[in-house]
Structures are given as C-alpha cells and as structure tokens.
Design a protein around this motif. Structure first.
Motif, PDB file in Angstrom:
ATOM      1  N   LEU A 125       0.672  -1.086   0.001  1.00 27.64           N
ATOM      2  CA  LEU A 125      -0.018  -0.023   0.087  1.00 27.64           C
ATOM      3  C   LEU A 125       0.798   1.091  -0.045  1.00 27.64           C
ATOM      4  O   LEU A 125       0.325   2.484  -0.236  1.00 27.64           O
ATOM      5  N   ARG A 126       2.220   1.313   0.248  1.00 34.33           N
ATOM      6  CA  ARG A 126       2.990   2.278   0.043  1.00 34.33           C
ATOM      7  C   ARG A 126       3.292   2.593  -1.402  1.00 34.33           C
ATOM      8  O   ARG A 126       3.947   3.657  -1.643  1.00 34.33           O
ATOM      9  N   ASP A 127       3.040   1.591  -2.341  1.00 32.33           N
ATOM     10  CA  ASP A 127       3.339   1.928  -3.612  1.00 32.33           C
ATOM     11  C   ASP A 127       2.072   2.604  -4.297  1.00 32.33           C
ATOM     12  O   ASP A 127       1.132   1.843  -4.688  1.00 32.33           O
ATOM     13  N   GLN A 128       2.401   3.734  -4.841  1.00 33.48           N
ATOM     14  CA  GLN A 128       1.330   4.382  -5.419  1.00 33.48           C
ATOM     15  C   GLN A 128       0.689   3.911  -6.491  1.00 33.48           C
ATOM     16  O   GLN A 128      -0.450   3.645  -6.853  1.00 33.48           O
ATOM     17  N   GLN A 129       1.494   3.552  -7.646  1.00 40.18           N
ATOM     18  CA  GLN A 129       1.099   2.920  -8.734  1.00 40.18           C
ATOM     19  C   GLN A 129       0.197   1.637  -8.548  1.00 40.18           C
ATOM     20  O   GLN A 129      -0.694   1.372  -9.174  1.00 40.18           O
ATOM     21  N   ILE A 179      -7.234  -0.409  -7.412  1.00 41.34           N
ATOM     22  CA  ILE A 179      -8.516   0.294  -7.350  1.00 41.34           C
ATOM     23  C   ILE A 179      -9.054   0.297  -8.490  1.00 41.34           C
ATOM     24  O   ILE A 179     -10.501   0.042  -8.811  1.00 41.34           O
ATOM     25  N   LYS A 180      -8.321   0.570  -9.591  1.00 40.42           N
ATOM     26  CA  LYS A 180      -9.023   0.959 -10.932  1.00 40.42           C
ATOM     27  C   LYS A 180      -9.540  -0.274 -11.447  1.00 40.42           C
ATOM     28  O   LYS A 180     -10.499  -0.344 -11.982  1.00 40.42           O
ATOM     29  N   GLN A 196       1.688   7.668   3.454  1.00 42.57           N
ATOM     30  CA  GLN A 196       1.755   6.788   2.113  1.00 42.57           C
ATOM     31  C   GLN A 196       0.572   6.034   1.959  1.00 42.57           C
ATOM     32  O   GLN A 196      -0.132   6.028   0.937  1.00 42.57           O
ATOM     33  N   ILE A 197       0.352   5.017   2.844  1.00 42.98           N
ATOM     34  CA  ILE A 197      -0.590   4.078   2.685  1.00 42.98           C
ATOM     35  C   ILE A 197      -2.138   4.847   2.722  1.00 42.98           C
ATOM     36  O   ILE A 197      -2.842   4.595   1.759  1.00 42.98           O
ATOM     37  N   GLN A 198      -2.327   5.811   3.381  1.00 43.41           N
ATOM     38  CA  GLN A 198      -3.729   6.441   3.569  1.00 43.41           C
ATOM     39  C   GLN A 198      -3.961   7.296   2.283  1.00 43.41           C
ATOM     40  O   GLN A 198      -4.945   7.344   1.737  1.00 43.41           O
ATOM     41  N   ILE A 202      -6.931   6.817  -0.345  1.00 40.04           N
ATOM     42  CA  ILE A 202      -7.777   7.714  -0.398  1.00 40.04           C
ATOM     43  C   ILE A 202      -7.802   8.413  -1.547  1.00 40.04           C
ATOM     44  O   ILE A 202      -8.906   8.656  -2.317  1.00 40.04           O
ATOM     45  N   ASP A 203      -6.674   8.669  -2.182  1.00 38.93           N
ATOM     46  CA  ASP A 203      -6.671   9.474  -3.771  1.00 38.93           C
ATOM     47  C   ASP A 203      -7.251   8.542  -4.870  1.00 38.93           C
ATOM     48  O   ASP A 203      -7.832   8.798  -5.485  1.00 38.93           O
ATOM     49  N   ALA A 204      -6.731   7.182  -4.664  1.00 38.20           N
ATOM     50  CA  ALA A 204      -7.105   6.211  -5.840  1.00 38.20           C
ATOM     51  C   ALA A 204      -8.664   5.919  -5.711  1.00 38.20           C
ATOM     52  O   ALA A 204      -9.409   5.849  -6.410  1.00 38.20           O
ATOM     53  N   SER A 205      -9.156   5.840  -4.339  1.00 34.93           N
ATOM     54  CA  SER A 205     -10.731   5.847  -4.357  1.00 34.93           C
ATOM     55  C   SER A 205     -11.362   6.944  -4.930  1.00 34.93           C
ATOM     56  O   SER A 205     -12.361   6.853  -5.551  1.00 34.93           O
ATOM     57  N   HIS A 206     -10.932   8.167  -4.425  1.00 29.83           N
ATOM     58  CA  HIS A 206     -11.826   9.212  -5.117  1.00 29.83           C
ATOM     59  C   HIS A 206     -11.368   9.191  -6.753  1.00 29.83           C
ATOM     60  O   HIS A 206     -12.483   9.695  -7.371  1.00 29.83           O
ATOM     61  N   GLN A 207     -10.245   9.114  -7.081  1.00 29.44           N
ATOM     62  CA  GLN A 207      -9.816   9.152  -8.634  1.00 29.44           C
ATOM     63  C   GLN A 207     -10.884   8.213  -9.502  1.00 29.44           C
ATOM     64  O   GLN A 207     -11.276   8.389 -10.517  1.00 29.44           O
TER      65      GLN A 207
END
Length: 316
Positions: free
Chosen positions: A42-46, A52-53, A86-88, A92-97
């Motif tokens: 979960l620290r890995d943004q991509q 999530i996508k 990093q985790i949150q 949060i942003d992936a869920s929003h996006q």
C-alpha cells in the motif's frame, strides 16, 4: 447496503481488519476483497491505483497502518509518519479518482491534543499541542481525517473518519518491543506467571487513565458506518468509560492469575494523562459498545493462549 456490495478492506489480516472481515461475513456480506502486504504494497502508489482501478470496489475501508506503542513511536518516528501517510494517501486518492463513493478511514484518539478537556470531543481536533510520544502517528492520521473531510466537502462523497479509543482483542500484537499497553500487560503477566510469579515491571506510575474498546465492537461500529449515511465527517468510537493504568494492571493480573509483585518504573514516560472519548455523536445515531473491558480481556487472553506460538496454558 446490499450483501453483494463489493467491499475492499485494506489491512484485512490485522487486528482491526480481520475483525471487520469476520463481522461482515457473519452478517452475510459475500463480496469482500483483501490482499496481504506481499500481494499489494500500500506504500506503492501505482500499485494501489492499478488495484482500485481494476477491482472497482464500491466501498473501501482503510484499516491498514503502521502501529505501535510509545517505544515503537519513539524509535521509528520517520516510519510512523511517512509510511502511514503513504498508505492512507494512496488509498484515499485512488478511491476518489476511480469512483469509490463510500470510504471509511480508521484513525486513533491520539489525534486530539495532549491536554484537551475530557471527555474528548471531535471539535477539539487541532486546538492545541499533541502528545510528543506519538505525534508522528497522530499527524499522519490527522492528515487522513482532513483529506476525507476535503473530499466530502468538495465532491460530496460519503467519506467518513472513525476515531477509536485504545483497541485490543484477538489478533493483537503481543511483541513487547512494539505492542500497546494492554497486550503488553497480558504478555508480561503471562510470562511472569510461568516463571514462578516473577515480578512484573510496568512503565510510568500507573496514574494515567485510559479507555479500551474491544476490536469486535470497533468492527460493529465500522459496519454501522457502512450501512448508514453518517451526517458528519468525524466520529469518536469508544465506551465512555476509563480506568487508571494501575487499575488495568490489577485487572489483567487477576484474570491471568499472576501472584507476584508489580513494579512501576517511574523513569519511563506516562504518556497523555487521560484520553476519554466523548462518544455522544455515535450514541445519538444509535451505536453503542457491547463488550465490557473485564470480559474483553478474558476473551483476548483466551485467544492469546490458543493462538500464540510457544504459549500454552489451560483456557480460562
């Protein structure tokens, strides 16, 4: 909320996440997603964005965090602030996006000022200085709360933050180098009992007061937030009952059956003098805890005896 709703639980193998998984399953929810840290960092943004996508969960519960007690927070301040952010942030942003309309962010009562009036109300957030022994973790969690509030305000999504008091229960961490006070006490008193009731040394003077919530009650509070549209962005979750660390130590000692001496190391920090949550907002909506601390400690110790390697004793 339909039982087929696709729900992703981040941190589903941890104490809180596993309790939420069990509670959802027991209520008939049948479309749950959970990946281990090896399967998804979960620290890995991509990696989080891709997950999530592709999975398209309808609900995301963030029960993932780097956690620990005073010692761990003191020894690893950078990891506690950076890894938690990093985790949150990624979740949060992936869920929003990618269209997640309902997000439950789980935090901690340490977000409130060290010397705030008791019991702690949600409106006390950011009104004074934090407790220095866990400010790194607290700052990260505050950032998560405010991020969810911002999405709620700007985009009208149902992003809610739940701030539990001190949690304990099955699947807790009993490692003395990184555990919280209650599981640490269970481990210490158990070890000492097996060593002919050797003395047990505890930090501080025993005077600070703490509130404890069994993790199964926290899981039920999370389901309450899933199944209802809560009108505000931040809610405390607790029992509105506390006890001193000294009272807690005697309770744990009696439940475990340790007969030795308790020694208080007053050279060690006490932490925040008191952390009692005002839970009136959740109470007014209809949620209340069901497991009192004495019963909860018995349940936790039984789980410890049955599941912790190299610790065997007759069940209570």
């Amino acid at each position: 909320m339909k039982k087929e709703t696709k729900i992703y639980i981040a941190g589903h193998n941890g104490m809180v996440g596993s309790a939420i998984w069990r509670a959802l399953t027991s209520k008939g929810y049948c479309n749950l997603i959970g990946l281990s840290s090896k399967e998804l960092d979960l620290r890995d943004q991509q990696a989080v964005y891709d997950f999530i996508k592709n999975q398209k969960p309808e609900v995301v519960i963030d029960a993932a965090a780097r956690v620990g007690g005073i010692l761990a927070n003191n020894d690893y301040p950078y990891q506690f602030i950076m890894e938690n952010m990093q985790i949150q942030n990624n979740l949060i942003d992936a869920s929003h996006q990618f269209g997640v309309e309902k997000f439950i962010f789980l935090g901690s009562s340490c977000i409130y000022p060290k010397l705030a009036s008791q019991p702690l109300k949600e409106k006390y957030l950011l009104t004074d200085e934090l407790e220095p022994t866990n400010e790194w973790y607290a700052i990260a969690k505050i950032a998560g709360v405010k991020s969810c509030q911002a999405i709620r305000k700007q985009f009208g999504k149902d992003y809610v933050s739940l701030m539990p008091t001190n949690l304990y229960g099955s699947h807790d961490n009993f490692d003395l180098s990184s555990s919280h006070v209650l599981p640490a006490m269970i481990r210490k008193f158990h070890d000492a009992k097996l060593k002919n009731n050797a003395p047990v040394t505890l930090w501080g003077n025993g005077e600070p007061k703490r509130e404890f919530l069994h993790v199964d009650d926290m899981a039920n509070a999370t389901i309450f937030a899933i199944e209802n549209v809560l009108p505000d962005y931040l809610y405390n979750v607790g029992t509105e009952k506390d006890l001193t660390i000294k009272e807690l130590s005697i309770l744990v000692q009696n439940i475990i059956g340790h007969k030795g001496e308790i020694i208080w190391d007053t050279d060690k920090p006490n932490g925040t003098p008191r952390k009692l949550l005002d839970v009136s907002k959740m109470h007014n909506l209809g949620w209340r805890h069901t497991i009192e601390v004495d019963k909860g400690i018995e349940l936790t110790y039984n789980w410890f005896l049955e599941n912790t390697v190299n610790f065997k004793e007759v069940k209570l």
